[in-house]
Design an enzyme around this catalytic site. Structure first.
Site, PDB file in Angstrom:
ATOM      1  N   CYS A 273      36.265  40.076  37.694  1.00  0.00           N
ATOM      2  CA  CYS A 273      35.988  39.860  36.532  1.00  0.00           C
ATOM      3  C   CYS A 273      36.863  40.537  35.274  1.00  0.00           C
ATOM      4  O   CYS A 273      37.997  40.917  35.256  1.00  0.00           O
ATOM      5  CB  CYS A 273      34.823  41.066  36.365  1.00  0.00           C
TER       6      CYS A 273
ATOM      7  N   CYS B 217      42.627  45.168  38.518  1.00  0.00           N
ATOM      8  CA  CYS B 217      41.438  44.227  37.854  1.00  0.00           C
ATOM      9  C   CYS B 217      41.695  44.207  36.532  1.00  0.00           C
ATOM     10  O   CYS B 217      42.086  44.873  35.728  1.00  0.00           O
ATOM     11  CB  CYS B 217      40.082  45.414  37.927  1.00  0.00           C
TER      12      CYS B 217
ATOM     13  N   GLY C 110      32.618  46.213  33.830  1.00  0.00           N
ATOM     14  CA  GLY C 110      32.158  47.743  33.303  1.00  0.00           C
ATOM     15  C   GLY C 110      31.730  48.354  34.736  1.00  0.00           C
ATOM     16  O   GLY C 110      31.790  47.773  35.832  1.00  0.00           O
ATOM     17  N   GLU C 111      31.581  49.707  34.579  1.00  0.00           N
ATOM     18  CA  GLU C 111      31.032  50.521  35.895  1.00  0.00           C
ATOM     19  C   GLU C 111      29.546  50.775  35.579  1.00  0.00           C
ATOM     20  O   GLU C 111      29.361  51.489  34.634  1.00  0.00           O
ATOM     21  CB  GLU C 111      31.941  51.837  35.736  1.00  0.00           C
TER      22      GLU C 111
ATOM     23  N   GLU D  65      31.651  38.813  30.189  1.00  0.00           N
ATOM     24  CA  GLU D  65      31.407  37.799  31.246  1.00  0.00           C
ATOM     25  C   GLU D  65      30.109  37.893  31.976  1.00  0.00           C
ATOM     26  O   GLU D  65      29.886  39.069  32.335  1.00  0.00           O
ATOM     27  CB  GLU D  65      32.580  37.598  31.990  1.00  0.00           C
TER      28      GLU D  65
ATOM     29  N   CYS E 156      36.313  48.330  31.016  1.00  0.00           N
ATOM     30  CA  CYS E 156      36.066  49.369  31.790  1.00  0.00           C
ATOM     31  C   CYS E 156      36.989  50.410  31.572  1.00  0.00           C
ATOM     32  O   CYS E 156      37.987  50.322  31.259  1.00  0.00           O
ATOM     33  CB  CYS E 156      35.865  48.813  32.915  1.00  0.00           C
TER      34      CYS E 156
ATOM     35  N   ASN F 174      42.085  38.177  44.091  1.00  0.00           N
ATOM     36  CA  ASN F 174      42.003  37.037  43.050  1.00  0.00           C
ATOM     37  C   ASN F 174      43.042  37.369  41.907  1.00  0.00           C
ATOM     38  O   ASN F 174      42.913  38.098  41.186  1.00  0.00           O
ATOM     39  CB  ASN F 174      40.639  36.773  42.512  1.00  0.00           C
TER      40      ASN F 174
ATOM     41  N   CYS G 200      41.055  50.852  37.858  1.00  0.00           N
ATOM     42  CA  CYS G 200      41.523  50.050  39.055  1.00  0.00           C
ATOM     43  C   CYS G 200      42.521  49.069  38.830  1.00  0.00           C
ATOM     44  O   CYS G 200      42.595  48.379  37.833  1.00  0.00           O
ATOM     45  CB  CYS G 200      40.386  49.209  39.587  1.00  0.00           C
TER      46      CYS G 200
ATOM     47  N   CYS H 270      25.623  37.450  38.125  1.00  0.00           N
ATOM     48  CA  CYS H 270      26.476  38.431  38.320  1.00  0.00           C
ATOM     49  C   CYS H 270      26.805  39.004  36.431  1.00  0.00           C
ATOM     50  O   CYS H 270      27.011  38.101  35.816  1.00  0.00           O
ATOM     51  CB  CYS H 270      27.833  38.065  38.606  1.00  0.00           C
TER      52      CYS H 270
ATOM     53  N   LEU I  45      35.466  50.555  47.687  1.00  0.00           N
ATOM     54  CA  LEU I  45      36.241  51.517  48.431  1.00  0.00           C
ATOM     55  C   LEU I  45      37.851  51.093  48.306  1.00  0.00           C
ATOM     56  O   LEU I  45      38.693  51.874  47.480  1.00  0.00           O
ATOM     57  CB  LEU I  45      35.968  51.513  49.884  1.00  0.00           C
ATOM     58  N   HIS I  46      38.285  49.838  48.622  1.00  0.00           N
ATOM     59  CA  HIS I  46      39.582  49.301  48.543  1.00  0.00           C
ATOM     60  C   HIS I  46      40.690  49.947  49.108  1.00  0.00           C
ATOM     61  O   HIS I  46      41.876  49.747  49.093  1.00  0.00           O
ATOM     62  CB  HIS I  46      39.954  49.438  47.018  1.00  0.00           C
TER      63      HIS I  46
HETATM   64  N1  SAH Z   1      32.859  48.902  38.506  1.00  0.00           N
HETATM   65  C1  SAH Z   1      31.818  48.299  39.565  1.00  0.00           C
HETATM   66  C2  SAH Z   1      31.705  46.878  39.409  1.00  0.00           C
HETATM   67  C3  SAH Z   1      32.542  45.926  38.540  1.00  0.00           C
HETATM   68  S1  SAH Z   1      33.918  45.282  39.607  1.00  0.00           S
HETATM   69  C4  SAH Z   1      32.828  48.288  40.732  1.00  0.00           C
HETATM   70  O1  SAH Z   1      33.938  49.035  40.573  1.00  0.00           O
HETATM   71  O2  SAH Z   1      32.301  48.128  41.968  1.00  0.00           O
HETATM   72  C5  SAH Z   1      33.344  44.298  40.861  1.00  0.00           C
HETATM   73  C6  SAH Z   1      33.900  43.999  42.176  1.00  0.00           C
HETATM   74  O3  SAH Z   1      35.021  43.131  42.086  1.00  0.00           O
HETATM   75  C7  SAH Z   1      34.701  45.491  42.372  1.00  0.00           C
HETATM   76  O4  SAH Z   1      34.573  45.617  43.818  1.00  0.00           O
HETATM   77  C8  SAH Z   1      36.078  45.060  42.229  1.00  0.00           C
HETATM   78  O5  SAH Z   1      36.970  46.007  42.678  1.00  0.00           O
HETATM   79  C9  SAH Z   1      36.145  43.712  42.302  1.00  0.00           C
HETATM   80  N2  SAH Z   1      37.566  43.014  41.512  1.00  0.00           N
HETATM   81  C10 SAH Z   1      37.808  43.418  40.473  1.00  0.00           C
HETATM   82  N3  SAH Z   1      39.004  42.598  40.176  1.00  0.00           N
HETATM   83  C11 SAH Z   1      39.240  41.697  41.388  1.00  0.00           C
HETATM   84  C12 SAH Z   1      40.277  40.790  41.635  1.00  0.00           C
HETATM   85  N4  SAH Z   1      41.154  40.359  40.714  1.00  0.00           N
HETATM   86  N5  SAH Z   1      40.058  40.310  42.613  1.00  0.00           N
HETATM   87  C13 SAH Z   1      39.017  40.405  43.770  1.00  0.00           C
HETATM   88  N6  SAH Z   1      38.134  41.440  43.362  1.00  0.00           N
HETATM   89  C14 SAH Z   1      38.209  42.185  42.153  1.00  0.00           C
END
Ligand code: SAH
Length: 376
Positions: free
Chosen positions: A353, A137, A179-180, A110, A130, A310, A134, A123, A235-236
């Site tokens: 994403c 995600c 992806g990362e 995407e 990925c 989200n 996480c 974006c 960070l989260h």
């Molecule tokens: N792998 C990289 C980049 C892709 S994810 C990273 O971890 O930063 C981009 C961002 O979207 C990350 O901060 C990720 O944690 C966040 N993200 C993924 N799923 C999400 C969701 N359902 N709601 C809000 N943010 C989300």
């Protein structure tokens, strides 16, 4: 955000014949120059070709009128400029376009265009799926299939750029799609070299952000690369116990190592760091966790991006209530952190994403696609 699908195709229809031509956009500047020299041409024609593709948006070599005719034919026999398709396009009423890109091997990723004032951000994905895992995600639910090639990363940029009106100009790029990016760093950097070159997209590195889960050796490589891209670290969680749960790759790294690497990046690049914090109701949004987070960040030159979750179908996480978001905000602001709270809407390209791809796979009814606010 529910977006209507306005265009859909069949990404997995089998190719009738195998095309052995190389993907032009996978070649580095040096590779293309070398190919030209090997074919009796001056190296500067590489610049002309890239200019045609990115600035003039021409993908047919025969239309590249300042190249010798014989060269145009040789190029067309050796290279394809575009190898991807648009499997689906969804548009929100707030000006966000999300495109599902079909890859030559049937994979899908995407990418998103968002409009915010005069700002036009895209974006972009770096991998199919990925591997970071996480837990909240959608992109990593089925693991990673493969890295995208440099050309596949660049094509996302091209096809989103092509969606702009004549009056609009692409202004920002964020590597925050599927992806990362730091797990595919060479190809990402190859694509960004073209994105920032004046014959390519001409976007300043200061307007390009690479978002990472936080892989210290790769952050150091990025710092040593010397181009001052913005770094965003996801960070989260404010402590290892929770981060190990939410971001499993943290188990082998630890927050201290991630922050140290980010500090080194700041020292080398001089760019303010961004930290991302997806706010998950009842999981990482308590006032105590807010205080821990403020303690970690208050002495650093950072922007903290807090993104209300989200929701992803099938996952147990929820968006926090407005009241608890407000309370969390107060704690951070009171704690001296430079913090931004993002709305969960189409102009928030930090958000989920991988959901469009996922939901497309799960349904045969394209109108039922639930596309999500993409990242900012
Ligand atoms: N792998 C990289 C980049 C892709 S994810 C990273 O971890 O930063 C981009 C961002 O979207 C990350 O901060 C990720 O944690 C966040 N993200 C993924 N799923 C999400 C969701 N359902 N709601 C809000 N943010 C989300």
């Amino acid at each position: 955000m529910n977006l209507p699908v306005i265009d859909s195709g069949n990404p997995s229809s089998p190719a009738t014949s195998v095309d052995h031509r190389r993907h032009l956009l996978d070649l580095s500047d040096e590779d293309l120059k070398q190919w030209l020299i090997d074919h009796g041409q001056p190296g500067f024609r590489a610049k002309q070709i890239i200019h045609w593709v990115f600035q003039r948006r021409v993908s047919d070599f025969q239309e590249m009128s300042d190249l010798p005719k014989a060269l145009r034919t040789q190029l067309a026999e050796s290279f394809r400029v575009l190898v991807t398709t648009q499997s689906a396009v969804v548009q929100s009423t707030d000006g966000t376009d999300k495109v599902l890109v079909g890859l030559p091997d049937g994979g899908e990723v995407e990418c998103v265009l968002l409009r915010d004032g005069s700002r036009r951000s895209i974006c972009v994905s770096s991998q199919v799926g990925c591997a970071m895992g996480c837990v909240f995600c959608a992109s990593g639910l089925d693991g990673v299939d493969r890295n995208l090639t440099t050309g596949e990363i660049l094509e996302q940029m091209l096809l989103l750029q092509a969606r702009l009106e004549d009056t609009e100009r692409l202004s920002h790029i964020v590597m925050m799609g599927m992806g990362e990016p730091l797990a595919n760093l060479d190809r990402v950097l190859g694509a960004l070299n073209v994105a920032r070159s004046s014959d390519g997209l001409g976007i300043s590195p200061r307007r390009i952000t690479i978002s990472t889960v936080g892989l210290p050796p790769a952050i150091d490589r990025l710092a040593n690369n010397g181009t001052p891209y913005n770094l965003a670290v996801s960070l989260h969680a404010p402590n290892d116990q929770l981060r190990n749960e939410l971001v499993p790759v943290n188990q082998k790294i630890g927050i201290d190592q991630v922050l140290d690497a980010a500090d080194r990046y700041f020292d080398k690049s001089g760019r303010r760091l961004t930290f991302e914090y997806v706010l998950l109701g009842g999981v990482n949004d308590s006032t105590d966790q807010g205080r821990q987070l403020a303690k970690l960040l208050r002495h650093r030159t950072v922007l903290l991006n807090v993104i209300p979750y989200n929701p992803v179908e099938g996952l147990p996480y929820v968006t926090p209530s407005k009241a608890s978001i407000a309370e969390f905000r107060q704690v951070l602001e009171g704690g001296g952190v430079n913090v931004k709270f993002r709305q969960r809407k189409g102009d928030d390209i930090d958000a989920a994403c991988g959901q469009l791809r996922r939901n497309r796979g799960a349904t045969t009814d394209p109108t039922s696609v639930h596309a999500v606010s993409p990242p900012r």
